[in-house]
Design an enzyme around this catalytic site. Structure first.
Site, PDB file in Angstrom:
ATOM      1  N   ALA A 315       0.838  -1.205   0.000  1.00 29.76           N
ATOM      2  CA  ALA A 315       0.000   0.000   0.000  1.00 29.76           C
ATOM      3  C   ALA A 315       0.868   1.248   0.000  1.00 29.76           C
ATOM      4  O   ALA A 315       1.982   1.251   0.532  1.00 29.76           O
ATOM      5  CB  ALA A 315      -0.915   0.002   1.221  1.00 29.76           C
ATOM      6  N   GLY A 317       2.137   5.037   0.939  1.00 30.55           N
ATOM      7  CA  GLY A 317       2.301   5.692   2.236  1.00 30.55           C
ATOM      8  C   GLY A 317       3.578   5.256   2.923  1.00 30.55           C
ATOM      9  O   GLY A 317       4.277   4.344   2.472  1.00 30.55           O
ATOM     10  N   LYS A 319       5.831   3.338   5.328  1.00 23.77           N
ATOM     11  CA  LYS A 319       5.721   2.017   5.932  1.00 23.77           C
ATOM     12  C   LYS A 319       5.639   2.141   7.452  1.00 23.77           C
ATOM     13  O   LYS A 319       6.413   2.858   8.078  1.00 23.77           O
ATOM     14  CB  LYS A 319       6.910   1.143   5.535  1.00 23.77           C
ATOM     15  CG  LYS A 319       6.883   0.713   4.068  1.00 23.77           C
ATOM     16  CD  LYS A 319       8.043  -0.212   3.748  1.00 23.77           C
ATOM     17  CE  LYS A 319       8.013  -0.621   2.284  1.00 23.77           C
ATOM     18  NZ  LYS A 319       9.148  -1.521   1.938  1.00 23.77           N
ATOM     19  N   GLY A 320       4.710   1.430   8.039  1.00 21.57           N
ATOM     20  CA  GLY A 320       4.520   1.497   9.477  1.00 21.57           C
ATOM     21  C   GLY A 320       5.556   0.697  10.239  1.00 21.57           C
ATOM     22  O   GLY A 320       6.168  -0.230   9.702  1.00 21.57           O
ATOM     23  N   MET A 321       5.727   1.052  11.506  1.00 21.91           N
ATOM     24  CA  MET A 321       6.665   0.330  12.367  1.00 21.91           C
ATOM     25  C   MET A 321       6.031  -0.909  12.976  1.00 21.91           C
ATOM     26  O   MET A 321       6.725  -1.804  13.445  1.00 21.91           O
ATOM     27  CB  MET A 321       7.164   1.265  13.474  1.00 21.91           C
ATOM     28  CG  MET A 321       8.071   2.371  12.971  1.00 21.91           C
ATOM     29  SD  MET A 321       8.703   3.411  14.318  1.00 21.91           S
ATOM     30  CE  MET A 321       7.292   4.473  14.596  1.00 21.91           C
ATOM     31  N   LYS A 336      -4.090  -5.422   6.581  1.00 19.95           N
ATOM     32  CA  LYS A 336      -3.091  -5.007   7.564  1.00 19.95           C
ATOM     33  C   LYS A 336      -2.679  -6.207   8.417  1.00 19.95           C
ATOM     34  O   LYS A 336      -3.534  -6.897   8.974  1.00 19.95           O
ATOM     35  CB  LYS A 336      -3.664  -3.893   8.445  1.00 19.95           C
ATOM     36  CG  LYS A 336      -4.163  -2.685   7.659  1.00 19.95           C
ATOM     37  CD  LYS A 336      -4.885  -1.666   8.530  1.00 19.95           C
ATOM     38  CE  LYS A 336      -3.944  -0.909   9.421  1.00 19.95           C
ATOM     39  NZ  LYS A 336      -4.622   0.234  10.092  1.00 19.95           N
ATOM     40  N   ASP A 371     -13.727   1.145  10.738  1.00 19.41           N
ATOM     41  CA  ASP A 371     -14.124  -0.194  11.168  1.00 19.41           C
ATOM     42  C   ASP A 371     -13.226  -1.217  10.485  1.00 19.41           C
ATOM     43  O   ASP A 371     -12.750  -1.005   9.367  1.00 19.41           O
ATOM     44  CB  ASP A 371     -15.583  -0.445  10.788  1.00 19.41           C
ATOM     45  CG  ASP A 371     -16.201  -1.585  11.560  1.00 19.41           C
ATOM     46  OD1 ASP A 371     -15.553  -2.089  12.496  1.00 19.41           O
ATOM     47  OD2 ASP A 371     -17.326  -1.987  11.223  1.00 19.41           O
TER      48      ASP A 371
END
Length: 575
Positions: A315, A317, A319-321, A336, A371
């Site tokens: 995705a 954006g 990258k999340g931790m 996710k 949600d």
């Protein structure tokens, strides 16, 4: 094969479902009483009980079934025949699709390692296979021959909340004026003009909503009438014709409605006609059947896979931790997964992250949190996954992956509506759009606060922009209850050493928050930073945050309206 045991198993699952749906209806039925008596804490408690109901009943039924079937729990043919018997038993039910989903839940919990299986589960049945029954009990009908004034009068009379009204005659005139302004100014009333209003009232938080439609000008025009119960009595707050506002009322960022439903598929058919661009699974979610909403989502997903050819990719954006996020470009959903290892400075565990997602699921999302649906043993065709994504998944979530034949089996994943990350949106939008977005960003944070949610990591990369340009929070790993936080002013340095200290010279506890520091990271786009700081001055004031805490701790339930203040009939001080 033991036919008696098969019949008994099918019967026990059906009994379990009937207990669930009876308790669901029982809890839903008390919402009008809470609204009438302005018992907002009771409304919250009832909503929470109903959210927990499905899981509790599934677990109880599963335990009973496993004790009954004993060594047959992993017998494929036993479950296949049990499904056939169960299907016959529920054929005449008017909520058959929900009963099918309940069976799926039981077998997934009972049969070891079961993935989606069309012989053992109800995979492609559901909403579209349900009969649409007579609509006589579904809605009130008002012919145009009554005249506008009498139609509005009769609608108000038909929905008597059995308590004091603020000013019923004024409400009628507000509604008459709105209809004349929006409908009669554009359309001519004819003999075939007719109005229908669902008999079931939709309750959520402190509001009650009537949902209807008028056939005029050769088409149906939907509308929603919100009622509030203030200190001086019940009153009509506004009349909504705007399809964007109506869609927002049924948004994936909103808590579920408490609404009495006899035939779910019939209610969904009506709502889909009123709000046509809402997906079927979103509408089931909206009326409280979120587990069946999950089923309908999966059916829609399978159909989309068959009709598309693009590949799953990482995705967009930052990258999340904590989470690895991927998507299918042609499908408006992100997937996710919680990483095997978190990048510093994140220190929580996987289970703690899962608890945060459960917390969101049980909380009032006030239109500002997305949600999610949670899946286990989620199958994806390997030839539809981009090689770069395969590498990313192996690097970050390998313990949750299993490669079998031509499939990737994901042991645990969340699905969520895809949005444009706010940090990316701010890079590509115009100045006016950016101003609107940062205003929305601040509203999102403060509305969450009033619902007793502190987002934790408030950087723009953790917020998304919806199709309606609404800003929504979607990174839940650091959320906390606002009342658990300690908001402080930063101590003023008084000595040379304090002024030039490389690190804070004062004690800081884990839950200490210094709103003055928010300015350092909240907005990177230079041409809207000052506008944001000026527009949302309260964000940086610890006393303001403390005042919200005090209101919550005093027992106040701060209601966030799902429509603009500008369209309300009366100013706040009059009600």
């Amino acid at each position: 094969m033991n036919k008696e045991l098969i019949n008994k198993t099918a019967e026990e699952i059906q009994i379990g479902y009937e207990k669930y749906i009876q308790n669901f209806k029982k809890l839903t039925k008390v919402s009008p009483l809470h609204f009438r008596s302005r018992d907002w804490s009771g409304m919250q408690e009832t909503h929470l009980k109903r959210l927990r109901l499905y899981k509790d009943q599934v677990n109880a039924t599963k335990n009973m079934v496993l004790a009954l079937v004993k060594d047959c729990y992993s017998d494929y043919n036993f479950w296949k025949t049990t499904k056939e018997h169960y299907s016959k038993n529920i054929t005449e039910r008017k909520d058959r699709e929900l009963a099918e989903t309940f069976f799926n839940s039981i077998i997934r919990k009972s049969y070891p390692g079961l993935a989606i299986n069309e012989e053992l589960m109800f995979v492609h049945e559901g909403y579209n296979t349900c009969d649409i029954y007579s609509n006589e009990d579904l809605y009130h009908t008002y012919p145009s021959s009554l005249g506008l004034q009498k139609i509005i009068q009769k609608i108000i009379d038909d929905f008597d909340f059995e308590t004091q009204y603020l000013n019923k005659e004024a409400d009628i005139q507000f509604l008459v004026h709105s209809v004349r302004e929006v409908i009669l100014s554009r359309y001519t009333i004819s003999e075939d003009t007719i109005t229908q209003v669902l008999k079931s009232v939709f309750y959520r938080n402190k509001a009650a909503y009537l949902i209807g439609r008028t056939f005029v000008g050769g088409k149906w025009m939907p509308f929603i009438i919100p009622f509030l119960n203030g200190r001086k009595g019940v009153f009509v707050d506004t009349l909504i014709f705007d399809p964007k506002i109506m869609a927002h009322l049924f948004s994936f960022t909103r808590s579920y409605f408490m609404v009495e439903v006899d035939i779910p598929s019939q209610m969904i058919a009506f709502l889909h006609a009123v709000i046509p661009h809402k997906q079927i699974h979103e509408l089931y979610n909206a009326i409280g059947f979120n587990k069946h909403g999950k089923t309908e989502f999966y059916r829609d997903f399978l159909m989309h896979l068959q009709q598309s050819e693009d590949k799953f990719v990482i995705a967009e954006g930052v990258k999340g931790m904590v989470m690895t996020v991927f998507t299918l470009p042609s499908y408006n959903i992100v997937f996710k997964m919680i990483k095997d290892y978190f990048d510093p400075p994140k220190t929580m565990t996987r289970q703690e992250v899962r608890e945060k997602y459960k917390m969101v699921g049980l909380h009032d999302r006030v239109g500002r949190m997305a949600d999610t649906h949670e899946f286990e043993e989620f199958h994806l065709p390997l030839d539809r996954i981009h090689p770069e994504l395969i590498r990313e998944l192996k690097n970050t979530v390998n313990s949750y992956l299993e490669f079998r034949n031509n499939e990737l089996i994901i042991k645990h994943v969340y699905t969520e509506r895809r949005m444009i990350p706010l940090n990316i949106y701010l890079e590509i939008c115009t100045l006016e759009e950016a101003k609107q977005a940062v205003e929305e960003y601040g509203h999102a944070i403060l509305q969450l606060a009033k619902a007793n949610i502190f987002p934790g990591d408030m950087m723009t990369k953790n917020f998304g922009v919806t199709r309606q340009k609404r800003v929504v929070f979607y990174d839940y790993d650091e959320i906390e209850f606002l009342t658990d936080m300690n908001f402080r002013w930063k101590p003023k340095p008084e000595t040379f050493e304090q002024i030039y200290a490389s690190e804070p010279w004062y004690d800081i506890k884990a839950n200490d928050i210094f709103p003055e520091d928010f300015k350092r990271f909240m907005i990177g786009r230079q041409d809207v930073r000052e506008h944001f700081f000026e527009y949302h001055q309260n964000l940086f004031n610890p006393d303001y945050w403390i005042s919200i805490q005090e209101r919550i701790l005093s027992g106040e339930w701060i209601h966030a309206l799902p429509y603009p203040n500008e369209i309300r009939f009366r100013p706040e001080e009059e009600v």
